[in-house]
Design a protein around this motif. Structure first.
Motif, PDB file in Angstrom:
ATOM      1  N   ALA A 105     -14.296  43.198  13.529  1.00 38.54           N
ATOM      2  CA  ALA A 105     -13.411  44.412  13.724  1.00 38.54           C
ATOM      3  C   ALA A 105     -12.068  44.118  13.208  1.00 38.54           C
ATOM      4  O   ALA A 105     -11.279  44.799  12.461  1.00 38.54           O
ATOM      5  CB  ALA A 105     -13.420  44.985  15.115  1.00 38.54           C
ATOM      6  N   ALA A 106     -11.354  42.927  13.911  1.00 38.04           N
ATOM      7  CA  ALA A 106     -10.184  42.592  13.169  1.00 38.04           C
ATOM      8  C   ALA A 106      -9.913  42.531  11.785  1.00 38.04           C
ATOM      9  O   ALA A 106      -9.064  42.785  11.181  1.00 38.04           O
ATOM     10  CB  ALA A 106      -9.574  41.218  14.095  1.00 38.04           C
ATOM     11  N   GLY A 107     -10.803  41.796  11.056  1.00 39.64           N
ATOM     12  CA  GLY A 107     -10.698  41.789   9.825  1.00 39.64           C
ATOM     13  C   GLY A 107     -10.922  43.072   9.037  1.00 39.64           C
ATOM     14  O   GLY A 107     -10.126  43.163   8.071  1.00 39.64           O
ATOM     15  N   MET A 108     -11.819  43.737   9.246  1.00 41.10           N
ATOM     16  CA  MET A 108     -11.869  45.180   8.720  1.00 41.10           C
ATOM     17  C   MET A 108     -10.573  46.074   8.915  1.00 41.10           C
ATOM     18  O   MET A 108      -9.988  46.799   8.124  1.00 41.10           O
ATOM     19  CB  MET A 108     -12.980  45.729   9.196  1.00 41.10           C
ATOM     20  CG  MET A 108     -14.493  45.178   8.626  1.00 41.10           C
ATOM     21  SD  MET A 108     -15.807  46.256   9.168  1.00 41.10           S
ATOM     22  CE  MET A 108     -16.130  45.606  10.625  1.00 41.10           C
ATOM     23  N   ALA A 109     -10.053  45.992  10.295  1.00 40.55           N
ATOM     24  CA  ALA A 109      -8.753  46.747  10.233  1.00 40.55           C
ATOM     25  C   ALA A 109      -7.670  46.326   9.733  1.00 40.55           C
ATOM     26  O   ALA A 109      -6.646  47.011   9.600  1.00 40.55           O
ATOM     27  CB  ALA A 109      -8.559  46.900  12.186  1.00 40.55           C
ATOM     28  N   LEU A 110      -7.521  44.837   9.708  1.00 42.58           N
ATOM     29  CA  LEU A 110      -6.345  44.223   9.034  1.00 42.58           C
ATOM     30  C   LEU A 110      -6.040  44.885   7.475  1.00 42.58           C
ATOM     31  O   LEU A 110      -5.335  45.345   7.000  1.00 42.58           O
ATOM     32  CB  LEU A 110      -6.624  42.975   9.149  1.00 42.58           C
ATOM     33  CG  LEU A 110      -5.258  42.025   8.407  1.00 42.58           C
ATOM     34  CD1 LEU A 110      -3.959  42.516   8.772  1.00 42.58           C
ATOM     35  CD2 LEU A 110      -5.797  40.523   8.365  1.00 42.58           C
ATOM     36  N   LEU A 152      -9.272  54.606  11.845  1.00 43.02           N
ATOM     37  CA  LEU A 152      -9.790  53.630  11.075  1.00 43.02           C
ATOM     38  C   LEU A 152      -9.796  52.299  11.859  1.00 43.02           C
ATOM     39  O   LEU A 152     -10.857  51.797  11.686  1.00 43.02           O
ATOM     40  CB  LEU A 152      -8.888  53.317  10.119  1.00 43.02           C
ATOM     41  CG  LEU A 152      -8.733  54.271   8.812  1.00 43.02           C
ATOM     42  CD1 LEU A 152      -7.817  54.021   7.863  1.00 43.02           C
ATOM     43  CD2 LEU A 152     -10.072  54.509   8.218  1.00 43.02           C
ATOM     44  N   GLY A 153      -8.900  52.171  12.937  1.00 40.14           N
ATOM     45  CA  GLY A 153      -9.309  51.077  13.753  1.00 40.14           C
ATOM     46  C   GLY A 153     -10.436  51.351  14.804  1.00 40.14           C
ATOM     47  O   GLY A 153     -11.295  50.440  15.178  1.00 40.14           O
ATOM     48  N   GLU A 154     -10.540  52.622  15.250  1.00 35.33           N
ATOM     49  CA  GLU A 154     -12.054  52.969  16.055  1.00 35.33           C
ATOM     50  C   GLU A 154     -13.221  52.495  15.279  1.00 35.33           C
ATOM     51  O   GLU A 154     -14.150  51.996  15.838  1.00 35.33           O
ATOM     52  CB  GLU A 154     -11.939  54.349  16.332  1.00 35.33           C
ATOM     53  CG  GLU A 154     -10.931  54.715  17.469  1.00 35.33           C
ATOM     54  CD  GLU A 154     -10.634  56.387  17.936  1.00 35.33           C
ATOM     55  OE1 GLU A 154     -10.205  56.511  18.825  1.00 35.33           O
ATOM     56  OE2 GLU A 154     -11.455  56.985  16.802  1.00 35.33           O
ATOM     57  N   THR A 155     -13.118  53.057  13.938  1.00 34.32           N
ATOM     58  CA  THR A 155     -14.430  52.873  13.008  1.00 34.32           C
ATOM     59  C   THR A 155     -14.415  51.349  12.648  1.00 34.32           C
ATOM     60  O   THR A 155     -15.553  51.089  12.868  1.00 34.32           O
ATOM     61  CB  THR A 155     -13.930  53.594  11.694  1.00 34.32           C
ATOM     62  OG1 THR A 155     -13.891  55.017  12.044  1.00 34.32           O
ATOM     63  CG2 THR A 155     -15.286  53.655  10.860  1.00 34.32           C
ATOM     64  N   ALA A 156     -13.433  50.598  12.469  1.00 30.73           N
ATOM     65  CA  ALA A 156     -13.601  49.082  12.474  1.00 30.73           C
ATOM     66  C   ALA A 156     -14.312  48.518  13.597  1.00 30.73           C
ATOM     67  O   ALA A 156     -15.090  47.694  13.494  1.00 30.73           O
ATOM     68  CB  ALA A 156     -12.260  48.443  12.069  1.00 30.73           C
ATOM     69  N   ALA A 157     -13.754  48.622  14.951  1.00 31.66           N
ATOM     70  CA  ALA A 157     -14.274  48.126  16.066  1.00 31.66           C
ATOM     71  C   ALA A 157     -15.902  48.673  16.230  1.00 31.66           C
ATOM     72  O   ALA A 157     -16.596  47.866  16.458  1.00 31.66           O
ATOM     73  CB  ALA A 157     -13.568  48.722  17.288  1.00 31.66           C
ATOM     74  N   ALA A 158     -15.926  49.955  15.913  1.00 29.74           N
ATOM     75  CA  ALA A 158     -17.444  50.314  16.020  1.00 29.74           C
ATOM     76  C   ALA A 158     -18.209  49.591  15.141  1.00 29.74           C
ATOM     77  O   ALA A 158     -19.461  49.092  15.369  1.00 29.74           O
ATOM     78  CB  ALA A 158     -17.925  51.740  15.550  1.00 29.74           C
TER      79      ALA A 158
END
Length: 260
Positions: free
Chosen positions: A208-213, A240-246
């Motif tokens: 998630a952190a990689g995608m959110a970054l 976008l952060g919520e989506t990255a976490a999911a």
């Protein structure tokens, strides 16, 4: 100052959701609300995900996890009055049509939604429902708390974007909010987004952190290109952060790791 923290938290919750009575927030307090975004995400997330978490605890919809996952997305949108989805739609409409700064901000101010905005909201909400359904398929016990964590993670992303782009803040309500994106607020957001999650869902958190970054860097580049950053950018960062976490949870479900 500490005595006012609960009042400011309630003010932030009222500003961001239906979960607290609406109130007029003084300008001085508006500058401090950014600090409370991640905890607001926890409260909103628990409220939005409670039906799905309860149904999973009793084994309901085990064969159809998309139903409770969709309910999570629906409740989150209703509880937040679609505020963050509106921000994503505005950013995608403006960026999809023109990157000339003057034209970009003219489109941002237009209350109508265009094709790019509608597509962005549809893809984000459908994507979140599908990703959360995959996470629900294997979630048990404490793993169910990963659902509301997605909303904490998303709001932490907004704080981090605000800190990185605070010098680009435009005048107005968004600018007041962004002025609260201090180093302390950013550090607190990182602790809430990554601390407990790394202990319980390490692979999902790293993914998630990689995608959110990547998403935050794209938003920051866009803000620099158009010469400003406002509340719509923060809303886009949250979605976008919520989506990255999911997505992190869904991907990690394919490679389950033993709990520490």
């Amino acid at each position: 100052m500490a005595a006012h923290a609960p009042a400011r938290f309630l003010a932030a919750l009222a500003f961001l959701s239906r979960l607290a009575p609406a109130r007029v927030v003084p300008e001085a307090d508006m500058r401090r609300l950014m600090f409370h975004l991640p905890l607001c995400g926890l409260v909103i997330g628990l409220a939005a995900c409670a039906p799905a978490m309860l149904s999973a605890s009793f084994g309901l919809f085990a064969a159809s996890p998309l139903i409770p996952a969709w309910l999570c997305v629906l409740l989150a949108a209703w509880l937040t009055r679609g505020l963050h989805l509106d921000g994503l739609a505005d950013i995608m409409d403006a960026a999809g049509q023109h990157l000339d700064p003057e034209r970009f901000w003219t489109i941002i101010k237009d209350s109508r939604s265009g094709a790019f905005g509608v597509m962005a909201v549809a893809l984000a909400t459908l994507g979140q429902a599908a990703l959360l359904a995959e996470a629900l398929r294997t979630a048990k016990g404490l793993d169910l708390l990963a659902l509301p964590w997605c909303l904490v993670f998303g709001r932490s992303c907004a704080v981090l974007l605000g800190r990185a782009g605070r010098g680009l803040a435009r005048p107005g309500l968004g600018g007041l909010f962004l002025s609260g994106a201090t180093n302390g607020a950013a550090a607190w957001a990182l602790v809430l987004a990554l601390g407990p999650a790394l202990a319980f869902w390490p692979l999902a958190t790293v993914l998630a952190a990689g995608m959110a970054l990547a998403a935050l860097c794209a938003l920051l580049r866009l803000a620099r290109a158009v010469g400003g950053l406002n509340g719509d950018f923060l809303g886009a960062a949250i979605v976008l952060g919520e989506t990255a976490a999911a997505a992190g949870l869904a991907l990690a479900a394919q490679f389950p790791l033993p709990h520490p």
